[in-house]
Enzyme design. Structure first.
Site, mmCIF file in Angstrom:
data_model
loop_
_atom_site.group_PDB
_atom_site.id
_atom_site.type_symbol
_atom_site.label_atom_id
_atom_site.label_comp_id
_atom_site.label_asym_id
_atom_site.label_seq_id
_atom_site.Cartn_x
_atom_site.Cartn_y
_atom_site.Cartn_z
ATOM 1 N N LYS A 1 0.609 -0.961 15.090
ATOM 2 C CA LYS A 1 2.093 -0.817 15.360
ATOM 3 C C LYS A 1 2.195 -2.095 16.467
ATOM 4 O O LYS A 1 3.610 -2.246 16.715
ATOM 5 C CB LYS A 1 2.251 0.477 16.342
ATOM 6 C CG LYS A 1 2.171 1.854 15.537
ATOM 7 C CD LYS A 1 2.957 1.700 14.481
ATOM 8 C CE LYS A 1 2.751 2.937 13.567
ATOM 9 N NZ LYS A 1 3.611 2.838 12.299
ATOM 10 N N TYR B 1 -9.813 4.450 7.050
ATOM 11 C CA TYR B 1 -10.216 4.874 8.536
ATOM 12 C C TYR B 1 -11.419 5.834 8.299
ATOM 13 O O TYR B 1 -11.206 7.035 7.744
ATOM 14 C CB TYR B 1 -9.118 5.367 9.133
ATOM 15 C CG TYR B 1 -7.754 4.566 9.217
ATOM 16 C CD1 TYR B 1 -7.845 3.606 10.626
ATOM 17 C CD2 TYR B 1 -6.900 4.038 8.379
ATOM 18 C CE1 TYR B 1 -6.659 2.939 10.720
ATOM 19 C CE2 TYR B 1 -5.950 3.342 8.470
ATOM 20 C CZ TYR B 1 -5.648 2.585 9.713
ATOM 21 O OH TYR B 1 -4.794 1.824 9.752
ATOM 22 N N HIS C 1 0.740 -1.052 -0.012
ATOM 23 C CA HIS C 1 0.341 -0.100 -0.086
ATOM 24 C C HIS C 1 0.803 1.168 -0.100
ATOM 25 O O HIS C 1 1.716 1.597 1.072
ATOM 26 C CB HIS C 1 -0.860 0.036 1.231
ATOM 27 C CG HIS C 1 -2.019 -0.953 1.177
ATOM 28 N ND1 HIS C 1 -3.006 -0.962 2.121
ATOM 29 C CD2 HIS C 1 -2.273 -2.055 0.340
ATOM 30 C CE1 HIS C 1 -3.803 -1.920 1.879
ATOM 31 N NE2 HIS C 1 -3.320 -2.698 0.835
ATOM 32 N N TYR D 1 2.945 6.746 10.379
ATOM 33 C CA TYR D 1 2.089 5.416 9.868
ATOM 34 C C TYR D 1 3.037 4.062 8.977
ATOM 35 O O TYR D 1 2.896 2.936 9.715
ATOM 36 C CB TYR D 1 0.992 5.801 8.731
ATOM 37 C CG TYR D 1 0.009 4.615 8.490
ATOM 38 C CD1 TYR D 1 -1.010 4.658 9.279
ATOM 39 C CD2 TYR D 1 0.188 3.480 7.537
ATOM 40 C CE1 TYR D 1 -2.084 3.628 9.235
ATOM 41 C CE2 TYR D 1 -0.680 2.814 7.420
ATOM 42 C CZ TYR D 1 -1.922 2.527 8.103
ATOM 43 O OH TYR D 1 -2.863 1.654 7.839
ATOM 44 N N PRO E 1 -5.013 -0.821 18.366
ATOM 45 C CA PRO E 1 -4.847 -1.556 16.630
ATOM 46 C C PRO E 1 -4.859 -0.206 15.810
ATOM 47 O O PRO E 1 -4.570 -0.393 14.776
ATOM 48 C CB PRO E 1 -5.855 -2.345 16.637
ATOM 49 C CG PRO E 1 -6.888 -2.058 17.714
ATOM 50 C CD PRO E 1 -6.175 -1.538 18.825
#
Length: 391
Positions: free
Chosen positions: A297, A201, A72, A385, A293
């Protein structure tokens, strides 16, 4: 039995550490209280940071990852129905994340263990570390009704949040820091294609939602729920309706509904125990820290821990220096707390908190709008991220 490093726990932290030490020529034995099928079958996270991907290739474990992992280059955020994309690769100079389930990582680690001489003892009951303050620590366990003992130079506690290792550190030495969140994630797995080729998200007035995947034909979806919710009250139809409402029209229009084959509710917490070393005992992974979550990580932090720990132990055995051992806890915790900060921030940005009022909601909306319009804000999100570098 005797070894140089006794590793308690055959999860990602323990197995990655064992492979790293084996490659460096350091002897290690892994003790695991469950069998391989149980450890390998646990459903966990599936987003790998660049550091984790790079390590798997460095250990020559990246064959299936290269073939099956879904790279991604960006991620998506929905703010009350409006979707925008963060181009992580462009912002960070090429860093990406890869979707590849923890079960698949564990399969790769286990498959390579025996051929490479990595020793894993399964079904080890009542594992316990002893004399961690001395120069001669050891670990005991029971197997087939027989008490057994492993003498060693060091013990690596990689046995998770509920394991025995952290409890072996004296209470007057160990400091713990914790935040328990007042909600959970209701998650489903379904054999339907994901609604997008990248994660989504969503922050909605009814709560958080996440659209993710395990493969091109298997989807993993979540919605925020109360801690008192019961799985029995969530039919598939109710879940799909709620998910689509929170994702907004653009993403919801691409959702393929189908029967779920797994449904669970997971609580969220942030936790850190420090120091991560006491005497001859080191903590790594969930034994030392837990993250919600939201930032993906958990396993990645375990990997960074054991990379640092393997470097320190290798330096001890090959160079005769204890500098890495003495600095392990501080070095690991510096990265842990940065990951905890990001996970805490991202959770606060995307979830609805029952004790917050209209002002707090307006602040969430304003921050999301700022991120959408600011390259600098997107860079901050992106570099956290994809994973901060090891220093």
């Amino acid at each position: 039995m005797r070894t140089q490093v006794a590793i308690i726990g055959a999860g990602p932290a323990g197995l990655f550490l064992a492979h790293l030490l084996r490659r460096a020529g350091v002897d290690a034995v892994v003790l695991e209280r469950r069998d391989r099928a149980y450890v390998e079958g646990r459903v966990r996270a599936g987003v790998l940071e660049q550091v984790t991907v790079d390590l798997m290739h460095r250990l020559d474990l990246g064959g299936r990852l290269r073939a099956e992992g879904m790279v991604h280059t960006g991620t998506n955020i929905v703010a009350d129905g409006q979707l925008f994309r963060i181009d992580m690769a462009e912002l960070t100079g090429g860093s990406t994340v890869t979707v590849y389930g923890q079960q698949e990582v564990m399969k790769d680690l286990f498959d390579a263990a025996e051929p490479r001489g990595v020793t894993v003892i399964f079904d080890a009951e009542d594992v316990a570390p002893h004399d961690i303050d001395s120069a001669r620590p050891y670990v005991t366990w029971r197997q087939d009704g027989v008490e057994r003992r492993l003498d060693c130079d060091f013990i690596a506690g990689c046995d998770g949040y509920h394991g025995i290792s952290r409890a072996a550190i004296p209470a007057d030495v160990l400091k713990t820091f914790e935040r328990v969140y007042p909600f959970g994630w209701l998650g489903v797995l379904a054999d339907v294609p994901p609604c997008d080729h990248e994660l989504i998200y969503s922050n909605h007035e009814r709560g958080f939602a996440l659209a993710s995947m395990r493969s091109p034909t298997r989807s993993r979806y979540y919605v925020q729920c109360g801690l008192g919710e019961r799985i029995e009250d969530w039919s598939d139809d109710r879940f799909w309706d709620e998910l689509c409402l929170r994702l907004g029209d653009e993403a919801a229009g691409r959702v393929t509904r189908g029967a779920s084959f797994e449904k669970s509710i997971a609580p969220l917490r942030s936790f850190v125990g420090e120091p991560m070393r006491h005497g001859r005992l080191f903590l790594a992974g969930d034994a030392a820290h837990i993250v919600p979550p939201t930032g993906a990580k958990g396993m990645n932090l375990a990997v960074s821990d054991v990379v640092m720990l393997a470097e320190a132990l290798t330096e001890h055995y090959l160079d005769g220096s204890d500098a890495g051992i003495d600095g392990y806890s501080a070095r690991a915790l510096a990265r842990v707390w940065k990951a905890e900060r990001f996970s805490w921030w991202f959770t606060g940005l995307t979830h609805r908190f029952p004790d917050r009022d209209g002002f707090d909601r307006k602040m969430q909306v304003a921050e999301l709008a700022y991120i959408r319009g600011s390259r600098a804000a997107q860079l901050t999100l992106a570099e956290n991220y994809v994973g901060l570098p090891l220093v």
